[in-house]
Scaffold this active site. Structure first.
Site, PDB file in Angstrom:
ATOM      1  CE  LYS A 129      -1.975   1.768   3.752  1.00  0.00           C
ATOM      2  NZ  LYS A 129      -2.833   1.820   4.955  1.00  0.00           N
ATOM      3  CG  ASP A 147      -7.204   4.130   2.351  1.00  0.00           C
ATOM      4  OD1 ASP A 147      -8.145   3.749   1.606  1.00  0.00           O
ATOM      5  OD2 ASP A 147      -7.148   5.275   2.849  1.00  0.00           O
TER       6      ASP A 147
END
Length: 258
Positions: A129, A147
């Protein structure tokens, strides 16, 4: 439901429409971590775990001034760094990550943050991420950032049934042109923070009403929904959804977005 019998083509078309509406709804979408360059962004992203971007942005100016290079992080005094980043929470773990990140960058990459996903994910404190955030915003390499907001929204829109972040990234990426990935991520995250909240989404004041299978998860009455909008552009968001901006409380425009 709206997407139970949806074809792949139908889903792709709906996904692209969602993308276009989000571009109109959030013209201000951007990476909310202040940074200049890949190292600062990497550091800010590590600090943002379990912490708001606003709080990170309060802490980073002093930190960036004190440690301008990877070598500075590598040779940092642990106690001093812990004090600087304490307000972001989990400061001991984060200090470990930052010092080790500095060391790895110095040892392996001449003190520079690498611009490839395969290299970034080997660095301390940097998962996939974070790597995508760095690639998309510091290197201009398209990336999808999964997220909690992104995961929640693409699930509500039924763009994918995947629950694993990597699988979500690939499934959603397949619905959009690669060049749009970074900005799409920003817009979805903006929407998640300002409109489509985890507990009570502002369904009645949302621009995606016609495209969202989860419409009705939150209040559909515009007067109730308008009160849930957040951020400096809360009134503009109401207008975009065809809702009276006077229904948005003044406090909402000053509210901290999660």
């Amino acid at each position: 439901s709206r997407s139970a019998n949806e074809t792949d083509l139908g889903r792709t078309r709906r996904a692209r429409r969602i993308g276009r509406v989000l571009a109109e709804t959030h013209p201000d979408a951007h990476c909310e971590l202040n940074h200049s360059g890949p190292l600062e962004l990497a550091v800010a992203t590590i600090l943002s775990a379990q912490c708001t971007d606003k709080k990170v942005n309060e802490v980073t100016p002093k930190l960036f001034a004190r440690y301008p290079t990877a070598a500075d992080y590598a040779g940092a005094d642990r106690t001093e760094m812990e004090e600087l980043i304490r307000p972001t929470g989990f400061y001991r773990n984060k200090t470990n990550s930052l010092i080790n990140l500095g060391r790895k960058l110095v040892e392996r990459y001449d003190g520079e943050v690498p611009g490839r996903l395969v290299d970034l994910v080997t660095l301390p404190g940097i998962g996939r991420k974070t790597a995508n955030v760095i690639l998309g915003n510091a290197f201009g390499v398209p990336g999808i950032t999964v997220d909690t907001h992104f995961q929640r929204l693409v699930g509500r829109w039924r763009l994918t049934t995947e629950t694993d972040p990597v699988k979500i990234e690939h499934a959603v990426g397949a619905l959009y042109p690669r060049r749009d990935w970074t900005m799409l991520s920003h817009r979805i995250i903006f929407h998640g923070r300002r409109v489509c909240h985890a507990r009570k989404p502002a369904c009645g004041a949302c621009t995606l009403v016609k495209l969202c299978p989860a419409y009705g998860t939150g209040p559909t009455d515009p007067a109730l929904a308008a009160k849930l909008l957040k951020g400096p552009r809360a009134r503009d968001l109401a207008v975009a959804a065809g809702v009276d901006p006077d229904l948005v409380p003044t406090a909402a425009t000053a509210a901290e977005v999660p």
